[in-house]
Each structure stands twice: as structure tokens, then as C-alpha cells.
Scaffold this active site. Sequence first.
Site, PDB file in Angstrom:
ATOM      1  N   HIS A 112     -33.974 -16.806  24.111  1.00 42.97           N
ATOM      2  CA  HIS A 112     -35.054 -16.857  23.487  1.00 42.97           C
ATOM      3  C   HIS A 112     -35.863 -15.508  23.669  1.00 42.97           C
ATOM      4  CE1 HIS A 112     -39.384 -18.470  22.111  1.00 42.97           C
ATOM      5  NE2 HIS A 112     -38.697 -19.555  21.511  1.00 42.97           N
ATOM      6  N   GLU A 182     -35.168 -16.383  14.211  1.00 44.31           N
ATOM      7  CA  GLU A 182     -37.163 -16.671  15.249  1.00 44.31           C
ATOM      8  C   GLU A 182     -37.371 -15.484  14.978  1.00 44.31           C
ATOM      9  OE1 GLU A 182     -37.553 -20.264  16.902  1.00 44.31           O
ATOM     10  OE2 GLU A 182     -36.637 -18.914  18.954  1.00 44.31           O
TER      11      GLU A 182
HETATM   12  P1  PGA Z   1     -42.918 -22.450  17.017  1.00 42.31           P
HETATM   13  O1  PGA Z   1     -42.178 -21.685  18.178  1.00 42.31           O
HETATM   14  O2  PGA Z   1     -42.735 -23.129  16.335  1.00 42.31           O
HETATM   15  O3  PGA Z   1     -44.199 -22.403  17.659  1.00 42.31           O
HETATM   16  O4  PGA Z   1     -42.996 -20.856  15.924  1.00 42.31           O
HETATM   17  C1  PGA Z   1     -40.138 -21.483  17.572  1.00 42.31           C
HETATM   18  C2  PGA Z   1     -39.726 -20.936  19.107  1.00 42.31           C
HETATM   19  O5  PGA Z   1     -40.100 -20.334  19.688  1.00 42.31           O
HETATM   20  O6  PGA Z   1     -38.215 -21.331  19.438  1.00 42.31           O
END
Ligand code: PGA
Length: 263
Positions: A112, A182
Amino acid sequence: MADKIYAGNFKLNKYPDEMPDYFNQFFTKVMALNADQKKDLLKNHFMFFPSTTNLHVTSVSLFENIIKHSIPRSPFSWGAQNIAAEMGGAFTGEISSVGILLMGGDLALIGHSERRSLFGETNEAIHKKIKLASMLGMISLLCIGETLQQREAGKTFDVLKEQLDAALKGFDKPAELVVAYEPVWAIGTGKVATSAQVEEVHACLRKYLDQAQLNTVKILYGGSVKPDNSKELIRIKNVDGFLIGGACLDPQSYLDICLSEVR
Ligand code: PGA
């Protein structure tokens, strides 16, 4: 595997005593749907990543609700937001993957962006974690993404390729992997990538995974996914589900996102 994946990343939120209420609410809301909605919803897969100290209570609460409502167990899985790269030894403060399995979890969120940027997690460490998870039969949800600076410098695809090459070196178990794209600049900021940006990146990732003989691996989008943008995002080609942070903390908004395709 099921149709779409809706993965909730609770980060360091909620205390153990709040988890049963969360799942009781979630399942009560699921049971209140009409029969067709429920059937369509449960074709998907639901992944929960509570904080490590909430993993045991998550396991118990999920099983209690699954049994109470006679819902099949198969759409649900849960696990840790991070695991140690090593199986055991002198690694103070690390999270044991075997311990996660023994607590009923079989997932590991790996790489992550908060782990990478705040805790210095390297691509090499990520590779070791995926190898260890796979050895233990856990499913890794590998997160990749570029920073705003990297995107503005036109380096998005180079960065993603580098992250994938390093993490997946020699990896050949598609059933044990899910990838989440992401963009770092979209996490927790309220800024969502445009549909065109998501479509472009996911097409590129699909191609990469196909070439690596990992064609059944699902690709999730993550970064400020909310009930009011999820319907549009889920329709984008090659978006196989979401990794949801902030919006998963409320069972209603998590369920609304899970219903993006159903309603
Ligand atoms: P968020 O986080 O939906 O609050 O942007 C996503 C993540 O960090 O996996």
C-alpha cells in the site's frame, strides 16, 4: 473467482468493540435487500482488511453473521493490511502471516502506498512478502500507483511497470493475486482519477498481466472511491472492483459502493 471485488481497507480506524456493530449493520442491510438484489450482490467478492488488532473480532463477527443469516461464506474473505517479509525470528513489531492465517484471515494487502511512503517499504520487501504469502496459500492484494510528481513528469507507466516487475519476479500463481491501481494523489484526497485516466492505466495493466501469463488476475481501482462516483468507475473497462479506504468505514456507504452494478 466471483464477479467484482469490493475490498475495504480500514487502515488504523475502529476499535475492537466497534467491529461487531459494523458487521451486524452491514449484514442487516444486505438482508433487507430484495431477493434479486441480494442474489446479484452476492455474486461479488467482499474483502475486509481491518487493523491487525481487529482481525480476530472481524473473523468472529463475520462468521456469526454468515451463520445467523444463512449466507454462503464463499463471497467473504479477510486479512491483514501488511505482513512481515519473514516467517518468524527477531523482527520486533512485525506482523506474522501464519498468525493471520490462524486468526481466520487469508488475505494480505501488500505494498500500500502508505506502507511505501511512510514506512519505507521497498519493491524488494514487497516481492519477499508476496512470495511468502503465496508459499502459505494466502491471496496477496498488491497495491501499485504513481505520485502526482511522477504523473506530471510522464512517468506513470514506467513507475507501474517497475513496481510490477519487482513485486512479481518469477510469480506464476494467478489465483493468489489481485492488483489494485491506486494513484497516490487520489488516496484520501477526494481527488478521483478521471474515467479516461483509469481506463488508460487499467488497459495497460491488463496487457502487462496477460503477457505475464497472469490473465485471470483482477485489477481494482482505489483512491477516493465513494458511493457517488462508484457507479461511473465500475463501468470502466478492465475495472474489476475497488479498494476502498475512507468510504468503507460506514457500512451503508460500503454497501452502496458494493451495489454499484446491482442498482
Ligand atoms: P481512500 O483510500 O478510499 O480513502 O482514498 C484508499 C486506500 O488507501 O486504499
